[in-house]
Design a protein around this motif. Structure first.
Motif, short mmCIF file in Angstrom:
data_model
loop_
_atom_site.label_atom_id
_atom_site.label_comp_id
_atom_site.label_asym_id
_atom_site.label_seq_id
_atom_site.Cartn_x
_atom_site.Cartn_y
_atom_site.Cartn_z
N HIS A 8 0.82 -1.21 0.00
CA HIS A 8 0.00 0.00 0.00
C HIS A 8 0.86 1.26 0.00
O HIS A 8 0.54 2.23 -0.68
N SER A 12 0.90 4.02 -2.92
CA SER A 12 0.51 5.40 -2.66
C SER A 12 1.54 6.39 -3.19
O SER A 12 1.21 7.52 -3.54
N PRO A 154 -11.76 2.70 0.68
CA PRO A 154 -10.36 2.73 1.07
C PRO A 154 -10.25 2.40 2.56
O PRO A 154 -11.17 2.72 3.32
N ALA A 157 -7.45 -1.37 -1.84
CA ALA A 157 -6.87 -0.84 -3.08
C ALA A 157 -7.43 -1.60 -4.27
O ALA A 157 -7.37 -2.83 -4.33
N SER A 178 -7.03 2.90 -7.28
CA SER A 178 -5.88 3.18 -6.42
C SER A 178 -4.57 3.16 -7.19
O SER A 178 -3.56 3.68 -6.72
#
Length: 214
Positions: A8, A12, A154, A157, A178
């Motif tokens: 994650h 991101s 959220p 993802a 995502s």
């Protein structure tokens, strides 16, 4: 544990996942470095590539620690052990077999199973999936993704994969994607590192325009 940081977190920072189907070990380092320099932090070598485990090992040894490297087209639990032994940190699947998800997690890797229905999505999450690969994206439009987002909030993802181009990023991002798995529009067998760098730059521009806060 093989993973220095979470899937994650890497997603991101850059929501683009490179899928290098057909990559050869002798070209892996140059192409991997081109992608890393462009801003990519997640690289996948499908297991139906020539000597994929050698390419995974070469990429893992060559790239900085903040890059995540792993395998795609993983369809068996045994393959998870092989990927982990090669230094892989992520397992990406075309399907959603709980046994493969559990094997990936048991080997200390992150796992992204392929799902095409909400039933598959919830089953994959229950088995331990880290992210959900919406596959094939050609059959799962931005409208479908938006509907999924009504119930898959959220931090779950959702990553469309299949036929993604720079032009298709904005509508999927607006619907709640995502990140994106990028295949032949990013790399085709025979492409040079310079070719990949050029394609990667186009995708990064589209990603930054669609997700300015990313």
């Amino acid at each position: 544990m093989n993973i220095p940081r979470s899937f994650h977190q890497a997603l991101s920072e850059c929501g683009l996942i490179a899928i290098l189907r057909g990559l050869r070990p002798e070209e892996a380092i140059a192409i991997g470095r081109a992608l890393y320099d462009a801003g990519f932090r997640i690289i996948e070598v499908p297991l139906n590539s020539p000597d994929p485990l050698a390419s995974i090992r070469a990429l893992r040894d060559a790239l900085p620690a903040d890059a995540l490297v792993g395998a795609g087209t993983v369809i068996s639990a045994q393959a998870c052990a092989d990927v982990a032994a090669a230094g892989g940190q992520i397992v990406v699947m075309p399907h959603s077999d709980p046994a493969v998800i559990r094997a990936a997690k048991a080997a200390g890797m992150a796992c992204a199973p392929g799902v095409a229905t909400l039933t598959e999505a919830y089953a994959a999450l229950a088995a331990g999936a880290d992210i959900l690969k919406l596959f094939p994206a050609e059959a799962l439009s931005p409208a479908v993704l938006k509907a999924w987002r009504a119930v898959l909030k959220p931090p779950v993802a959702l990553v469309p994969v299949g036929g993604i181009t720079p032009e298709s990023i904005a509508p999927y991002a607006a619907a709640g994607a995502s990140g994106f798995g990028l295949g032949s529009a990013l790399y085709r067998p025979g492409d040079s590192a310079a070719d990949v760098a050029r394609h990667a730059a186009a995708f990064m521009q589209a990603w930054r325009l669609a997700c300015p806060g990313a």
